[in-house]
Structures are given as structure tokens and as C-alpha cells.
Design a protein around this motif. Structure first.
Motif, mmCIF file in Angstrom:
data_model
loop_
_atom_site.group_PDB
_atom_site.id
_atom_site.type_symbol
_atom_site.label_atom_id
_atom_site.label_comp_id
_atom_site.label_asym_id
_atom_site.label_seq_id
_atom_site.Cartn_x
_atom_site.Cartn_y
_atom_site.Cartn_z
ATOM 1 N N ALA A 28 -0.674 3.426 4.920
ATOM 2 C CA ALA A 28 0.460 4.239 4.501
ATOM 3 C C ALA A 28 1.628 3.332 4.155
ATOM 4 O O ALA A 28 1.843 2.315 4.813
ATOM 5 N N GLY A 29 2.354 3.701 3.123
ATOM 6 C CA GLY A 29 3.478 2.877 2.700
ATOM 7 C C GLY A 29 3.123 1.925 1.577
ATOM 8 O O GLY A 29 3.992 1.237 1.052
ATOM 9 N N TYR A 30 1.843 1.897 1.236
ATOM 10 C CA TYR A 30 1.406 1.049 0.120
ATOM 11 C C TYR A 30 0.621 1.879 -0.886
ATOM 12 O O TYR A 30 0.066 2.921 -0.560
ATOM 13 N N VAL A 31 0.584 1.391 -2.110
ATOM 14 C CA VAL A 31 -0.207 2.050 -3.139
ATOM 15 C C VAL A 31 -1.019 1.009 -3.907
ATOM 16 O O VAL A 31 -0.653 -0.169 -3.953
ATOM 17 N N ALA A 32 -2.090 1.444 -4.482
ATOM 18 C CA ALA A 32 -2.925 0.574 -5.315
ATOM 19 C C ALA A 32 -3.114 1.243 -6.666
ATOM 20 O O ALA A 32 -2.913 2.448 -6.800
ATOM 21 N N ARG A 66 -2.746 7.464 -2.502
ATOM 22 C CA ARG A 66 -2.238 6.086 -2.561
ATOM 23 C C ARG A 66 -2.786 5.313 -3.748
ATOM 24 O O ARG A 66 -2.616 4.106 -3.834
ATOM 25 N N VAL A 67 -3.446 5.983 -4.642
ATOM 26 C CA VAL A 67 -3.932 5.337 -5.863
ATOM 27 C C VAL A 67 -3.228 5.960 -7.056
ATOM 28 O O VAL A 67 -3.326 7.169 -7.291
ATOM 29 N N GLN A 71 0.912 1.972 -14.620
ATOM 30 C CA GLN A 71 2.307 2.085 -15.002
ATOM 31 C C GLN A 71 3.195 2.359 -13.798
ATOM 32 O O GLN A 71 4.406 2.464 -13.931
ATOM 33 N N GLY A 72 2.585 2.535 -12.655
ATOM 34 C CA GLY A 72 3.354 2.835 -11.466
ATOM 35 C C GLY A 72 3.681 4.307 -11.341
ATOM 36 O O GLY A 72 4.524 4.694 -10.543
ATOM 37 N N LYS A 73 3.023 5.105 -12.134
ATOM 38 C CA LYS A 73 3.278 6.538 -12.110
ATOM 39 C C LYS A 73 2.058 7.299 -11.616
ATOM 40 O O LYS A 73 0.936 6.799 -11.637
ATOM 41 N N ILE A 74 2.309 8.524 -11.202
ATOM 42 C CA ILE A 74 1.216 9.384 -10.771
ATOM 43 C C ILE A 74 0.524 9.937 -12.009
ATOM 44 O O ILE A 74 1.169 10.518 -12.880
ATOM 45 N N SER A 75 -0.755 9.734 -12.074
ATOM 46 C CA SER A 75 -1.484 10.169 -13.260
ATOM 47 C C SER A 75 -1.483 11.686 -13.378
ATOM 48 O O SER A 75 -1.779 12.380 -12.408
ATOM 49 N N PRO A 76 -1.147 12.179 -14.539
ATOM 50 C CA PRO A 76 -1.207 13.619 -14.754
ATOM 51 C C PRO A 76 -2.651 14.089 -14.737
ATOM 52 O O PRO A 76 -3.544 13.370 -15.131
#
Length: 136
Positions: A28-32, A66-67, A71-76
Motif C-alpha cells: 500500500a502506498g505504492y503503484v506499478a 495499485r496498477v 502515464q501515471g493515470k488510472i486507465s479508463p
DNA sequence: CACGTGACAACTC
DNA sequence: AGAGTTGCCACGT
């Protein structure tokens, strides 16, 4: 080896399961990014990671939120509510989004699992590339 | 920045 | 058993 063995994967370890095993390691607190996961899995495309996550049941223990994309965005996706839910989950874990709905990769990018974990679970010690690195 | 191109496994009849 | 359906991307131009 028979003539049909293109990809050597361990018996009982489907590609999706390997993706899930990897995603479960993200704290938690990280993303890939999808590409980051794909590079670690090996013989895997970023899109496949998305496929795998989309196939997850709602009660899964895999932290799919967390994935995110390169682009650092949440995929639509099809379900727009799911996108909002993903952002909500990430913000609850301390992830911040800027005005462009992007995260700061340098702050929250998951460095990857420990080397011994990789080896113990049959993953390649050195990922070929990550999309974020390839660009810069 | 918008567009086209590359490339896959699991599930369901 | 085999064909068809489905599904949260990255990169180069």
C-alpha cells in the motif's frame, strides 16, 4: 521438448496467476505500471496485465488498484464507476493525484519485489525494461 | 497531441 | 474439442 513448446512456464502456473502473484507484492502506498508488471512476468505484454486484472473477481485479494498506466493515470475502462473507485482506494492508501489526474511516479513507483522473492518464485532477476525507464 | 500498430490468455458455448 | 468472445496498454510516427 516437443514442437509446440513455445513458452516454458512451470506447470500449474498460468500467466494470469503469475501476474496476480506479482501484483500481490505491491505494498500500500505504492503503484506499478502495466508495463512494469509485464516486464517482470516475462513473455508478457502490458495489455495482458490489463486483461488479467480485468478478469479478477470482485472479492479477490489482489490489490488491482495499485496498477495504473504508464502515464501515471488510472486507465479508463468500461465501468466508469470502477475508475472512481480505484482512485478512491489509492487515495485512501496515501496516493496523491495532481490536477491532471496523474500520480508522481518518482514518489510512488513500486521499486519491485526483493531479489530473493523473484528467484524463489521463478521470475527473471532482471527485468528487461520498464516503460518509464525506456522513455527517459 | 492524435493517430495507427503491435500482440494474448482465459472463459464460454 | 474447437471456434468465438472478451478485456483497466505502450510505443513510434
Amino acid at each position: 521438448m516437443k514442437t509446440g513448446d513455445r513458452i516454458r512456464r512451470r506447470p500449474g502456473e498460468a500467466t494470469y496467476e503469475r501476474i496476480y502473484a506479482l501484483v500481490r507484492q505491491i505494498p500500500a502506498g505504492y503503484v506499478a505500471s502495466y508495463g512494469q508488471i509485464a516486464a517482470l512476468v516475462g513473455r508478457c505484454t502490458p495489455r495482458m496485465v490489463g486483461y488479467a486484472l480485468a478478469a479478477l473477481p470482485a472479492d479477490s485479494d489482489v490489490p488491482w488498484q495499485r496498477v495504473i498506466n504508464a502515464q501515471g493515470k488510472i486507465s479508463p475502462r468500461a465501468d466508469s464507476q470502477g475508475t472512481a473507485r480505484q482512485r478512491q482506494l489509492l487515495e485512501a492508501e496515501g496516493i496523491r493525484f495532481d490536477a491532471q489526474n496523474r500520480v508522481n511516479w518518482r514518489q510512488v513507483r513500486w521499486p519491485g519485489p526483493e531479489l530473493d522473492w523473484l528467484l524463489a518464485n521463478g521470475f527473471s532477476p532482471e527485468p528487461a525494461w520498464t516503460p518509464e525507464n525506456a522513455k527517459s
